[in-house]
Design a protein around this motif. Structure first.
Motif, short mmCIF file in Angstrom:
data_model
loop_
_atom_site.label_atom_id
_atom_site.label_comp_id
_atom_site.label_asym_id
_atom_site.label_seq_id
_atom_site.Cartn_x
_atom_site.Cartn_y
_atom_site.Cartn_z
N ALA A 102 0.82 -1.22 0.00
CA ALA A 102 0.00 0.00 0.00
C ALA A 102 0.86 1.26 0.00
CB ALA A 102 -0.94 0.02 1.20
N THR A 103 1.99 1.21 0.66
CA THR A 103 2.86 2.38 0.69
C THR A 103 3.35 2.70 -0.72
OG1 THR A 103 3.54 1.79 2.93
CG2 THR A 103 4.91 3.39 1.76
N TYR A 104 3.79 1.70 -1.44
CA TYR A 104 4.28 1.91 -2.81
C TYR A 104 3.14 2.31 -3.74
CZ TYR A 104 8.46 -0.31 -1.01
OH TYR A 104 9.58 -0.61 -0.27
N LEU A 105 1.97 1.75 -3.53
CA LEU A 105 0.79 2.12 -4.32
C LEU A 105 0.47 3.60 -4.15
CD1 LEU A 105 -1.72 1.54 -6.03
CD2 LEU A 105 -2.78 0.59 -3.99
N ASN A 106 0.45 4.06 -2.90
CA ASN A 106 0.17 5.47 -2.64
C ASN A 106 1.29 6.37 -3.13
OD1 ASN A 106 -2.43 5.45 -1.32
ND2 ASN A 106 -1.43 4.27 0.27
N GLU A 107 2.52 5.91 -2.99
CA GLU A 107 3.65 6.68 -3.51
C GLU A 107 3.51 6.85 -5.02
OE1 GLU A 107 8.27 6.43 -2.50
OE2 GLU A 107 7.57 4.72 -3.70
N GLY A 108 3.11 5.78 -5.70
CA GLY A 108 2.89 5.86 -7.14
C GLY A 108 1.80 6.87 -7.49
N ALA A 109 0.72 6.87 -6.71
CA ALA A 109 -0.36 7.84 -6.95
C ALA A 109 0.15 9.27 -6.77
CB ALA A 109 -1.53 7.56 -6.02
N ALA A 110 0.98 9.49 -5.75
CA ALA A 110 1.54 10.84 -5.54
C ALA A 110 2.42 11.25 -6.72
CB ALA A 110 2.33 10.87 -4.23
#
Length: 184
Positions: A102-110
């Motif tokens: 989830a951290t990488y997923l959200n980082e990707g969204a940012a």
């Protein structure tokens, strides 16, 4: 053991993300309030950020829960348009728990919101590699990044994979309607 999940964002359009739950939550406390602020949006992003900061500063948590709380605060910061602060939270979360997709997923969204599509690809590839709970969101977001880097075929197939993983959602279906399939 209490586990406070990280919350994930999926980029619906380049500027309007939709929040999607990562996993269910067990337990209570301020970290739970932080998670709920990120998930349900019942308070403003700034009020939610304060709740998460309080949890980080005052609550005793294991590394996994602390990482999830940083990720959730990052989601709230991202919603408020504070992308660099969100990315900083994601960096801390990755140091605490480098296995949380989830951290990488959200980082990707940012990174998508920053229009840094190459960095988004790196983060989203890692979310997919880690088999993130919201795998469809990782594929959906990666499709957006791929399309903006010129990989149209890859974008289509990522939208298709996102649709296969979450057929109840119309998001990927609507995106795939924009593509025209030709055979040579």
């Amino acid at each position: 053991m209490l586990k406070f999940p990280a919350f994930a964002l999926i980029a619906l359009t380049l500027l309007a993300p939709l929040a999607v739950a990562q996993v269910s939550i067990i337990g209570g406390g301020v970290a739970k309030d932080c998670y709920e602020a990120a998930k349900y949006q019942r308070v403003s992003a700034s009020a939610g950020e304060k709740i998460c900061t309080k949890a980080i500063e005052a609550e005793i948590m294991n590394m996994t829960n602390k990482a999830a709380t940083y990720t959730n605060r990052g989601v709230l910061r991202m919603r408020a348009g504070r992308l660099e602060a969100a990315l900083s939270d994601y960096d801390i979360a990755k140091q605490l728990d480098p296995t949380e997709g989830a951290t990488y997923l959200n980082e990707g969204a940012a990174h998508i919101m920053r229009k840094d599509y190459n960095s988004a690809m790196v983060s989203l590839n890692k979310a997919i590699e880690l088999d993130s709970h919201d795998l469809y969101a990782a594929y959906y977001n990666r499709a957006i990044a791929r399309e903006h880097t010129g990989d149209i075929q890859g974008a289509y197939f990522d939208f298709k994979r996102a649709d296969e993983l979450n057929p109840e959602s119309d998001l990927a279906k609507r995106q795939m309607e924009r593509f025209q399939i030709t055979t040579n």
